[in-house]
Design an enzyme around this catalytic site. Structure first.
Site, PDB file in Angstrom:
ATOM      1  N   SER A  39      -1.752  -9.962  -2.478  1.00  0.00           N
ATOM      2  CA  SER A  39      -1.302  -9.523  -3.803  1.00  0.00           C
ATOM      3  C   SER A  39      -0.377 -10.555  -4.437  1.00  0.00           C
ATOM      4  CB  SER A  39      -0.598  -8.170  -3.710  1.00  0.00           C
ATOM      5  OG  SER A  39       0.458  -8.199  -2.769  1.00  0.00           O
ATOM      6  N   HIS A  53      -1.295  -4.768  -5.429  1.00  0.00           N
ATOM      7  CA  HIS A  53      -0.868  -4.524  -4.055  1.00  0.00           C
ATOM      8  C   HIS A  53      -1.957  -4.930  -3.067  1.00  0.00           C
ATOM      9  CE1 HIS A  53      -3.355  -1.056  -2.721  1.00  0.00           C
ATOM     10  NE2 HIS A  53      -3.448  -0.803  -4.015  1.00  0.00           N
ATOM     11  N   CYS A  54      -1.538  -5.170  -1.825  1.00  0.00           N
ATOM     12  CA  CYS A  54      -2.454  -5.322  -0.697  1.00  0.00           C
ATOM     13  C   CYS A  54      -1.908  -4.418   0.402  1.00  0.00           C
ATOM     14  CB  CYS A  54      -2.589  -6.784  -0.270  1.00  0.00           C
ATOM     15  SG  CYS A  54      -1.024  -7.634   0.026  1.00  0.00           S
ATOM     16  N   ARG A  55      -2.062  -4.778   1.657  1.00  0.00           N
ATOM     17  CA  ARG A  55      -1.526  -3.928   2.716  1.00  0.00           C
ATOM     18  C   ARG A  55       0.003  -4.012   2.789  1.00  0.00           C
ATOM     19  NH1 ARG A  55      -2.877   0.457   5.414  1.00  0.00           N
ATOM     20  NH2 ARG A  55      -5.006  -0.368   5.568  1.00  0.00           N
ATOM     21  N   PHE A 110       0.818  -1.206   0.000  1.00  0.00           N
ATOM     22  CA  PHE A 110       0.000   0.000   0.000  1.00  0.00           C
ATOM     23  C   PHE A 110       0.859   1.267   0.000  1.00  0.00           C
ATOM     24  CE2 PHE A 110      -2.321   3.282   2.517  1.00  0.00           C
ATOM     25  CZ  PHE A 110      -3.238   3.623   1.527  1.00  0.00           C
TER      26      PHE A 110
END
Length: 413
Positions: free
Chosen positions: A311, A303-305, A232
């Site tokens: 992701s 993306h993720c966190r 992120f």
């Protein structure tokens, strides 16, 4: 350099000299003769080295003996797991290091495995090179007798590669394999085996604070020319997106906001990272989105966190489907780009099921080196010139270059 035959007069003389010695003297004589040959730097070096190494038996260690080493002198024993990265993360012997030995590395090198791949942990590698470890024990799944193991196996390749590279560092007789492998050891001492209850961790065993540092300071990585993987923090920095030429973003989370919706195309996959989350139902639409970006000549950042689980799972599914490769080959490729990846066990099981579904319809390749990513992915990467170099100082039917873990997912030229 021209190799001499192993039945040349020089080799025969040295072989007879060693055969006339009794153990343990033979190891000492081997080292002394090897050093003399190495210093002479003549054409006999390669054939003598090969002949002598192939005539030294590989010692085995019983599980009970390894238990004693772990309990009494763990600082003097290096334990190496030659199984796949995923098997290692499911369960492994305490204190062991996972050998980074993807098929593409062995194929390009003819079976030779560089020390950097055998011991990825830099700290332990330096300890090994400085002579701190007095014994090396390598294990696989269940090998009881090395003579019955395939010469293409990781266990065989690692043992031979270690002997070549550590001839002046450790007695060849102290480079051993675990009899019965992990299976027998786990039956004997399950309390000395480390299992992963939730997530897959890297073989570098990063400390939590080091993971935080890497998470903050790392950069997005290029999985393919049109596919980037990040977290992120990357997705929220306009300068990074512009520098990489990103045109679209895939947000695999419920909590991360889309920071630049007026500037970029977004796809949001609202999935949490927990034991009940279903990410596989999004695979088809995610693959279609990435392919659409590629068709438009764009680049997508997934993306993720943290950029280590959700992701990564999407990127793995995309590679498996588009490149027609198995999960392990895709995993090795992504890990070579971003070492901190750690998909949850839940997501890994979904990927395994996805692999079965793909294999039943398109017959997946067992190795990323069996397909050309240059043609299937329009990759613009070139193979390093070192890939075509030859490494001739090792037999074991091994020749070719030593390839780093960051080898692009391409066929050697």
């Amino acid at each position: 350099m021209n190799e001499k035959s192993c039945d040349s007069p020089e080799v025969t003389i040295i072989h007879k000299h060693i055969q006339s010695c009794e153990w343990p003297q033979r190891n000492t004589n081997f080292r002394q003769i090897h050093n003399e040959i190495l210093c002479s730097r003549d054409s006999i070096f390669i054939s003598c080295q090969v002949f002598l190494m192939d005539n030294i038996p590989a010692n085995s260690v019983e599980p009970e003996e390894l238990v004693n080493h772990i309990k009494s002198q763990p600082e003097c024993t290096l334990i190496l797991d030659s199984r796949s990265f995923m098997s290692y993360n499911e369960n492994h012997i305490v204190h062991s290091e996972n050998v980074h030995c993807p098929p593409i590395v062995k194929r390009r090198s003819g079976g030779f495995v560089a020390l950097e791949n055998i011991v990825p942990c830099e700290v332990k590698r330096k300890q090994l090179e400085s002579g701190i470890f007095r014994k090396i024990i390598v294990y696989d799944g269940d090998t009881c007798d090395l003579t019955s193991a395939s010469k293409d196996s990781n266990l065989y390749s690692v043992l031979k590669s270690l002997r070549q590279q550590l001839v002046d560092k450790i007695d060849p007789g102290d480079i051993c394999y675990l009899k019965g492998g992990f299976c027998d050891f786990q039956k004997l001492s399950p309390q000395l085996c480390v299992g992963q209850s939730h997530s897959f961790q890297t073989s570098h065993s990063l400390k939590p604070d080091q993971r935080v540092i890497d998470w903050i300071t790392d950069q997005p990585v290029e999985i393919l020319p049109h596919l980037y993987l990040g977290n992120f923090q990357h997705a929220s920095q306009l300068d990074i997106l512009q520098r990489l030429g990103i045109t679209s973003l895939m947000n695999v989370s419920k909590s991360c906001k889309n920071c630049f919706e007026d500037m970029y195309e977004y796809m949001t996959i609202p999935v949490d990272d927990n034991d009940s989350a279903d990410l596989s139902s999004w695979f088809d639409s995610a693959i279609a989105f990435i392919d659409d970006v590629k068709a438009k000549g764009g680049r997508v950042l997934v993306h993720c966190r943290a950029g280590v689980s959700r992701s990564v799972t999407i990127c793995l599914a995309y590679l498996m489907f588009t490149a027609k490769i198995r999960l392990e080959a895709a995993f090795e490729h992504v890990r070579s780009k971003r070492s901190m990846i750690s998909p949850s066990l839940n997501f890994m099981r979904q990927l395994e099921q996805f692999e079965k579904e793909l294999d039943s319809s398109i017959s997946l390749s067992t190795s990323s080196s069996d397909i050309s990513m240059a043609s299937s992915m329009d990759s613009s990467r070139d193979i390093s010139s070192s890939d075509s170099c030859s490494h001739t100082g090792f037999e074991f039917t091994m020749s070719g270059s030593i390839t780093s873990p960051t080898t692009p997912l391409l066929l050697p030229s």
